[in-house]
Motif scaffolding. Structure first.
Motif, short mmCIF file in Angstrom:
data_model
loop_
_atom_site.label_atom_id
_atom_site.label_comp_id
_atom_site.label_asym_id
_atom_site.label_seq_id
_atom_site.Cartn_x
_atom_site.Cartn_y
_atom_site.Cartn_z
N LEU A 184 -27.74 -22.23 -8.18
CA LEU A 184 -28.22 -20.85 -8.32
C LEU A 184 -29.26 -20.75 -9.44
O LEU A 184 -30.27 -20.06 -9.29
N GLN A 218 -31.24 -23.16 -10.37
CA GLN A 218 -32.46 -23.77 -9.83
C GLN A 218 -33.20 -22.79 -8.92
O GLN A 218 -34.42 -22.72 -8.96
N ALA A 219 -32.45 -22.05 -8.13
CA ALA A 219 -33.08 -21.12 -7.19
C ALA A 219 -33.71 -19.92 -7.88
O ALA A 219 -34.79 -19.47 -7.48
N PHE A 220 -33.05 -19.40 -8.91
CA PHE A 220 -33.50 -18.13 -9.49
C PHE A 220 -34.15 -18.22 -10.86
O PHE A 220 -34.83 -17.29 -11.27
N PHE A 221 -33.95 -19.31 -11.59
CA PHE A 221 -34.45 -19.36 -12.97
C PHE A 221 -35.41 -20.50 -13.25
O PHE A 221 -35.84 -20.67 -14.38
N ASN A 234 -35.58 -26.00 -6.53
CA ASN A 234 -35.03 -25.11 -5.50
C ASN A 234 -33.53 -25.37 -5.38
O ASN A 234 -33.09 -26.52 -5.43
#
Length: 138
Positions: free
Chosen positions: A94, A96-99, A104
């Motif tokens: 998460l 990696q995906a958002f911050f 990714n």
């Protein structure tokens, strides 16, 4: 008796330090810019790395929990370790995906993390059933 207690405390601190360090290494390597990591052209190598990370993560945290919760059954501690590893892996994905910009989140990475944790649980269960874990001081 005093020397044995001191040795046990040192071992307890070493295990905790190793588990915290390994957790920090995983976090760092999973959140740094992907271009800063060496590239190797081996198919699915990153999935094996994820599994290895969580295999070692689970082993180390099991030892730590065993030191701190001596009266708990190994089965309960294994369940807790699996939950911690799974939660940690999902949280990293998460992050990696958002911050991060260069990374990714990946569901397959979560599956690889879970596989590594499950392998550690299987190894620890085997060791427990064959009384090898009883030889490790609590």
């Amino acid at each position: 008796m005093l020397k044995a207690t001191k040795n046990l405390l040192v071992l307890k601190k070493i295990c905790l330090g190793a588990a915290l360090s390994w957790t920090g290494i995983i976090l760092y390597l999973c959140l740094i810019k992907a271009s800063n990591l060496p590239s190797v052209d081996i198919v699915y190598l990153d999935k094996f790395v994820h599994a290895f990370f969580h295999f070692v993560f689970s082993l180390l945290w099991f030892l730590v929990l065993r030191f701190y919760y001596k009266n708990q059954s190994s089965t309960k501690l294994l369940g807790i370790v699996f939950f911690i590893s799974l939660s940690f892996g999902i949280t990293i994905e998460l992050f990696q995906a958002f911050f991060t910009v260069s990374r990714n989140g990946d569901v397959i990475d979560v599956l690889s993390n879970t596989t590594g944790a499950l392998l550690a649980i299987l190894v620890l269960t085997f060791l427990n059933k064959n009384n090898f874990l009883n030889k490790i001081p609590k």
